[in-house]
Design a protein around this motif. Sequence first.
Motif, PDB file in Angstrom:
ATOM      1  N   ALA A   5      22.540  37.694  43.632  1.00 55.94           N
ATOM      2  CA  ALA A   5      21.356  37.902  42.792  1.00 55.94           C
ATOM      3  C   ALA A   5      20.571  36.599  42.611  1.00 55.94           C
ATOM      4  O   ALA A   5      19.341  36.583  42.647  1.00 55.94           O
ATOM      5  N   ARG A   6      21.335  35.489  42.443  1.00 53.65           N
ATOM      6  CA  ARG A   6      20.680  34.196  42.265  1.00 53.65           C
ATOM      7  C   ARG A   6      19.879  33.804  43.509  1.00 53.65           C
ATOM      8  O   ARG A   6      18.728  33.360  43.422  1.00 53.65           O
ATOM      9  N   ARG A   7      20.505  33.970  44.681  1.00 50.03           N
ATOM     10  CA  ARG A   7      19.829  33.585  45.924  1.00 50.03           C
ATOM     11  C   ARG A   7      18.609  34.451  46.195  1.00 50.03           C
ATOM     12  O   ARG A   7      17.559  33.960  46.629  1.00 50.03           O
ATOM     13  N   ILE A   8      18.740  35.748  45.927  1.00 49.39           N
ATOM     14  CA  ILE A   8      17.614  36.659  46.169  1.00 49.39           C
ATOM     15  C   ILE A   8      16.433  36.315  45.260  1.00 49.39           C
ATOM     16  O   ILE A   8      15.287  36.194  45.711  1.00 49.39           O
ATOM     17  N   LEU A   9      16.729  36.124  43.964  1.00 50.51           N
ATOM     18  CA  LEU A   9      15.658  35.815  43.011  1.00 50.51           C
ATOM     19  C   LEU A   9      15.029  34.446  43.285  1.00 50.51           C
ATOM     20  O   LEU A   9      13.809  34.293  43.240  1.00 50.51           O
ATOM     21  N   LEU A  10      15.881  33.441  43.555  1.00 52.44           N
ATOM     22  CA  LEU A  10      15.355  32.108  43.844  1.00 52.44           C
ATOM     23  C   LEU A  10      14.488  32.115  45.092  1.00 52.44           C
ATOM     24  O   LEU A  10      13.422  31.480  45.130  1.00 52.44           O
ATOM     25  N   GLN A  11      14.949  32.832  46.123  1.00 52.20           N
ATOM     26  CA  GLN A  11      14.179  32.904  47.362  1.00 52.20           C
ATOM     27  C   GLN A  11      12.850  33.618  47.129  1.00 52.20           C
ATOM     28  O   GLN A  11      11.796  33.179  47.613  1.00 52.20           O
ATOM     29  N   ALA A  12      12.907  34.708  46.360  1.00 49.31           N
ATOM     30  CA  ALA A  12      11.688  35.467  46.084  1.00 49.31           C
ATOM     31  C   ALA A  12      10.694  34.627  45.278  1.00 49.31           C
ATOM     32  O   ALA A  12       9.501  34.576  45.597  1.00 49.31           O
TER      33      ALA A  12
END
Length: 414
Positions: free
Chosen positions: A45-52
């Motif tokens: 979730a962290r990687r997806i949100l940070l990337q987005a």
Amino acid sequence: MRKFTHFFYDYFIQLNLSENSATYLNMLALLVLLVLFIIIADIVARRILLQAFSTFAAKSKTKFDDLLVNHQVPKNVAHVVPLIIALKCIPIVFADFSAFESIVELLLKLYCVVLVLWIIRSILNTLESFFKTLPRLRDKPIDSYIQVLMLFLWLIGVGLIFVMLTGIDIKTFFTTLGAASAILLLIFKDTIMGFVASIQVAINDTVRIGDWITMEKFGADGTVIEINLNTLQVQNFDMTITNIPTYALITESFKNWRGMSNSGGRRIKRALIIKAKSVHYLTDEQINELKKIQLLTDYLTQRQDDINSYNTSNKIDKSVLINGRNMTNLGVFRKYIQSYIESHSAINKDMTIMTRQLAPTSQGLPLEIYAFSSDKRWQNYEYIMSDIFDHSLAAIPYFDLEIYEFSNYSPEQE
């Protein structure tokens, strides 16, 4: 549901373990799996949100989304995903241990309150940084308002946590809190005074971030770098930091140099102390000698003609120099300094320029130079002022004047 709650139970029974042991081991196995799943979900979730957020911030023209990333808003929001998973799965893991389930659920709810406050805090920090980039708000005490809002939010959060731990009604809690307001006012006295001071400072525009202030009581002499709820930070010119209580801005006196910074110049106000015994009338020979000074040539010629005309028409006896009208070496020197400053390239000609005598003192006669330098920067200002007084001190002997210097010498010592 039983298929999931007792996923490992039958396996442990087949290993000839007792039902009690199988139940405990089943719960521990499910708990380990849940923890691993939560960790993986948090990372994903962290990687997806940070990337987005990072991708969107790179394409966006505004700085607000960049600040959201810098203040870790996506990272904090990502923690909501594993929290929801944990709340949904806890009844499955602790299906046979209702007491444990209640404790873990309570801890997760407490964590939920803290997490929400943490997310709000990161968003408010983002807003604070964003507001400081706006020219209209850059010098306003935004920190104070953010801190007050966070203080109220933390009070509400602590109240909710207390209600969850004790089980009392929330209305009863806040009613009791209102009854104890006198004690709270005493505890948060400095915070409340700081908040009131921040509002008054903002409304009256007393101090801004970036102002140069002097507050002798607190040893502050420098630039205001931060105004928050409790303290005002001043970076002194020796690079030290002075913390001043915010409420002192409305209870104590201080000097704000903003007016000077916004004006056309910085004031020079310093005096030369002339030895009174060195002041005397000028003879015609001395006047003719002083005419060699270019700044005085026209003035002395015109002035001498006017004086001679007056003395002649009034039949003044000039065998005694004091009779009639005369020029003094101090008066001519004063005129020279006035002309020198008026022609100085670093002096603002649109502001007051004056060379004046002050009241005589026991040391001598002060001759004050009053003018404004065009350059207001401290280092350049000091250089300009030193340049003027270097020249003035070196010029004094040409007028047969002397500077007062204290001496312990006494004729009795000989």
